[in-house]
Design an enzyme around this catalytic site. Sequence first.
Site, short mmCIF file in Angstrom:
data_model
loop_
_atom_site.label_atom_id
_atom_site.label_comp_id
_atom_site.label_asym_id
_atom_site.label_seq_id
_atom_site.Cartn_x
_atom_site.Cartn_y
_atom_site.Cartn_z
N ARG A 104 40.59 46.64 38.04
CA ARG A 104 39.64 45.69 37.44
C ARG A 104 40.43 44.44 37.13
O ARG A 104 41.38 44.47 36.34
CB ARG A 104 39.01 46.28 36.17
CG ARG A 104 38.27 45.24 35.36
CD ARG A 104 37.42 45.82 34.26
NE ARG A 104 36.24 46.47 34.81
CZ ARG A 104 35.17 46.81 34.09
NH1 ARG A 104 35.12 46.56 32.80
NH2 ARG A 104 34.13 47.39 34.67
N HIS A 131 31.04 43.87 41.77
CA HIS A 131 31.12 45.12 40.99
C HIS A 131 30.46 46.23 41.82
O HIS A 131 29.41 46.77 41.46
CB HIS A 131 30.42 44.93 39.64
CG HIS A 131 30.80 45.95 38.60
ND1 HIS A 131 31.73 46.95 38.82
CD2 HIS A 131 30.35 46.13 37.31
CE1 HIS A 131 31.84 47.68 37.73
NE2 HIS A 131 31.02 47.21 36.81
N GLN A 134 29.38 49.81 40.39
CA GLN A 134 28.20 49.81 39.55
C GLN A 134 26.93 49.77 40.41
O GLN A 134 25.97 50.52 40.15
CB GLN A 134 28.22 48.61 38.60
CG GLN A 134 27.04 48.57 37.66
CD GLN A 134 27.04 49.70 36.65
OE1 GLN A 134 27.99 49.86 35.89
NE2 GLN A 134 25.98 50.51 36.64
N ASP A 219 21.88 41.45 33.33
CA ASP A 219 23.26 41.69 32.88
C ASP A 219 23.55 40.64 31.81
O ASP A 219 22.75 39.70 31.61
CB ASP A 219 24.21 41.55 34.08
CG ASP A 219 25.65 41.94 33.78
OD1 ASP A 219 25.92 42.50 32.71
OD2 ASP A 219 26.52 41.65 34.63
N CYS A 259 23.77 47.20 33.64
CA CYS A 259 25.03 47.92 33.84
C CYS A 259 25.73 48.24 32.53
O CYS A 259 26.58 49.12 32.48
CB CYS A 259 25.94 47.13 34.76
SG CYS A 259 26.52 45.56 34.09
N ARG A 287 27.68 56.59 37.15
CA ARG A 287 28.99 56.05 37.53
C ARG A 287 29.96 57.19 37.79
O ARG A 287 30.74 57.17 38.75
CB ARG A 287 29.55 55.15 36.40
CG ARG A 287 28.85 53.82 36.21
CD ARG A 287 29.10 52.85 37.36
NE ARG A 287 30.49 52.53 37.57
CZ ARG A 287 31.20 51.63 36.88
NH1 ARG A 287 30.62 50.93 35.93
NH2 ARG A 287 32.47 51.40 37.16
N1 NVA Z 1 29.04 40.90 34.57
C1 NVA Z 1 29.72 41.66 33.55
C2 NVA Z 1 29.71 43.11 33.88
C3 NVA Z 1 30.36 44.00 32.86
C4 NVA Z 1 30.38 45.43 33.27
C5 NVA Z 1 31.14 41.15 33.41
O1 NVA Z 1 31.77 40.84 34.43
O2 NVA Z 1 31.62 41.03 32.28
N1 CP Z 2 29.27 48.72 33.45
C1 CP Z 2 30.60 48.69 33.29
O1 CP Z 2 31.36 48.47 34.24
O2 CP Z 2 31.02 48.96 32.03
P1 CP Z 2 32.49 48.80 31.42
O3 CP Z 2 32.79 47.34 31.36
O4 CP Z 2 32.40 49.45 30.07
O5 CP Z 2 33.47 49.51 32.33
#
Ligand code: NVA
Ligand code: CP
Length: 303
Positions: A104, A131, A134, A219, A259, A287
């Site tokens: 990540r 992502h 997800q 989101d 998500c 997930r």
């Molecule tokens: N769009 C959000 C998703 C978090 C799981 C982010 O990137 O923070």
């Molecule tokens: N939806 C998701 O990826 O959650 P986290 O940021 O908690 O991993």
Amino acid sequence: MAIKHFLQFSDFTRDEFEHVIERTHVIKQKFKNYEPYHPLVDRTLVMVFEKNSTRTRLSFEAGMHQLGGAAIYLNTRDSQLGRGEPVEDAGQVMSRMCDIIMIRTFGQDIIERFASHSRVPVINGLTNEHHPCQVLADVFTFIEHRGPIEGKTVAWIGDANNMLYSWLQAADTFGFHCNVSTPKGYEIDRKLISPANRNFTLFDNPGDACAGAHLVSTDVWTSMGYEEENAARLAAFDGWIVDQAKMERAQPDAIFMHCLPAHRGEEVSAEVIDGPQSVVWDEAENRLHVQKALLEYLVLGKL
Ligand code: NVA
Ligand code: CP
């Protein structure tokens, strides 16, 4: 032989997704039956986090353990990545000590550079642009609740972020349509989509985007890494909340997904996310199941 990575949704063919989805059903059933399933004994997953996480870490770590393997957590703060070790070097070293890697991070270019120096498969656990894990869980969740997603309409209300770009790629692969409504100044970046992508329609009005949709999704308005823009985004996204009035324009049996983590009263009302059309807890649980199937496929191939 080229190593198979999952860096964005379009890295897999429809056939590969069909396989992963079929395996997800089997692996989930074993989990529900408390039936041990250990195809990844002696295999190790390394997880590298440059941003926060609850679901992604937990689902990969628990999933790898449940498959009989081990998972190791690294973050920027405690590893040499935080002190400027080149990602190319990290890719070389980490991939000599484990069987699969999940990352990540911020820019998609970072995970691509890492993967190009890795001897083992690399999975995108979220970048600024994508992502895919997800959206794989979301597609699986839709299929569980409503059957095939092909030919259906998914409404995306809010930011043109990593989730949306993965949804647009999924629409290409699975043959469904996305109705997209983003506020002015936060539109889709055309550089991030394929010129051939015709599986979406843009709407100025978020309510219009929900009309007739089988699935409504949103989101956070401010994704990780964009925190400095939070105040401007709160103002710009006014009106883009998914509330009951918008859900009522969708199909009567439409479902709602997010998500998570969510902000009730910003991108979604409490009435919707905690209401009968919301499947967010199934979505989060899935997930675990889809990623176990993904790990199995990337490490062992088609079983
Ligand atoms: N769009 C959000 C998703 C978090 C799981 C982010 O990137 O923070
Ligand atoms: N939806 C998701 O990826 O959650 P986290 O940021 O908690 O991993």
